[in-house]
Design a protein around this motif. Structure first.
Motif, short mmCIF file in Angstrom:
data_model
loop_
_atom_site.label_atom_id
_atom_site.label_comp_id
_atom_site.label_asym_id
_atom_site.label_seq_id
_atom_site.Cartn_x
_atom_site.Cartn_y
_atom_site.Cartn_z
N VAL A 33 -7.25 -2.86 6.11
CA VAL A 33 -6.58 -2.48 4.87
C VAL A 33 -6.96 -3.46 3.76
N ASN A 34 -7.41 -2.94 2.62
CA ASN A 34 -7.76 -3.79 1.47
C ASN A 34 -8.68 -4.93 1.87
N ASP A 35 -9.71 -4.60 2.66
CA ASP A 35 -10.62 -5.64 3.15
C ASP A 35 -12.06 -5.24 2.82
N TYR A 42 -2.29 -2.33 11.36
CA TYR A 42 -2.82 -2.42 10.00
C TYR A 42 -2.97 -3.89 9.64
N ILE A 66 -2.91 6.09 6.35
CA ILE A 66 -1.77 5.46 5.67
C ILE A 66 -0.96 6.50 4.91
N ILE A 112 0.99 -6.07 5.36
CA ILE A 112 0.37 -6.31 6.65
C ILE A 112 0.68 -7.74 7.12
N SER A 137 -8.72 4.02 6.59
CA SER A 137 -7.29 3.77 6.50
C SER A 137 -6.55 4.68 5.52
N GLU A 138 -7.26 5.22 4.53
CA GLU A 138 -6.59 5.92 3.43
C GLU A 138 -5.79 7.14 3.91
N ARG A 198 -12.27 1.47 9.52
CA ARG A 198 -12.04 1.26 8.10
C ARG A 198 -11.32 2.46 7.49
N VAL A 219 -6.65 -1.00 12.07
CA VAL A 219 -7.03 -0.36 10.82
C VAL A 219 -7.16 -1.39 9.70
N THR A 247 0.85 -1.17 0.00
CA THR A 247 0.00 0.00 0.00
C THR A 247 0.89 1.22 0.00
N ALA A 304 -6.01 -7.22 7.96
CA ALA A 304 -7.20 -7.59 7.20
C ALA A 304 -7.72 -8.92 7.73
#
Length: 213
Positions: A115-117, A82, A145, A154, A141-142, A139, A113, A38, A84
């Motif tokens: 991430v990509n989930d 971080y 991060i 992660i 996270s953007e 959620r 947090v 990420t 998932a």
């Protein structure tokens, strides 16, 4: 006879094709569960205050500063995790994180947090219940991060002292004992939650926290 041989040949082709598809699916699954990178994309004012909304509705406000963030009231160390729900190493770390949350009490704020989930709201609530997660999950996270400069994968954790200053970060599965020692350096003695019977017994035996170490 020729028809029989032709039928058998077609059947073998079909079976081999299914096996190959199944193998390809397995490989695809393995790729999907690889820890992704990420990267930070600096396309916004990261010095502006921003809020993290937790799954339970709590709002946590942060402001970026040199060497860390202004966050909270300065009464606790903060550990960002971080992760998932599809990441096996992340799931392994849930129990140690639960233990740390219980041991340090209000002296430690754990913010998990996602991430990509793509997990849905009902699914994450079921996941929290299943694993007895007793720390905060968000959620959002953007922005976070981006503010820390991006993460390479992660599980990834970042530890800040009570003043919001960066202390250290961790990548991969980390032993609970290591995390505990690092957090103790920032918080002091553990704020272990005990029932009244344990407390009374320790008082009777004149056992202090220092004696137990």
């Amino acid at each position: 006879m020729k028809f029989r041989h032709l039928f058998i040949a077609c059947l073998l082709v079909f079976i081999v094709g299914c096996d190959n598809k199944e193998e390809e699916k397995t490989n695809e699954d393995a790729e999907v569960t690889q820890i992704p990178a990420t990267e930070a994309k600096l396309t916004q004012n990261l010095n502006a205050p921003f809020n993290l909304e937790m799954i339970d509705g709590e709002i946590f406000t942060m402001i970026r500063k040199d060497g860390g963030f202004d966050m909270g009231d300065g009464s606790h160390t903060t550990l960002f995790v971080y992760w998932a729900t599809w990441c096996p190493p992340c799931i392994i770390e849930i129990k140690p994180l639960n233990n740390l949350s219980k041991n340090f009490g209000k002296k430690l704020k754990i913010i998990s947090v996602l991430v990509n989930d793509p997990i849905g709201d009902d699914e994450i609530k079921d996941f929290i219940k299943k694993h007895n997660i007793d720390y905060s999950i968000t959620r959002d996270s953007e922005t976070l991060i981006k503010s820390i400069g991006g993460i390479k994968g992660i599980p990834f954790m970042v530890l800040y002292d009570s003043n919001g200053n960066y202390d250290r970060h961790y990548f991969g599965i980390i032993a609970e004992e290591m995390l505990q020692k690092d957090i103790e350096k920032l918080t002091g003695d553990l704020e272990v939650k005990k029932d009244s019977n344990e407390t009374e017994e320790e008082n009777d035996n004149n056992v202090t926290k220092e004696d137990k170490k």
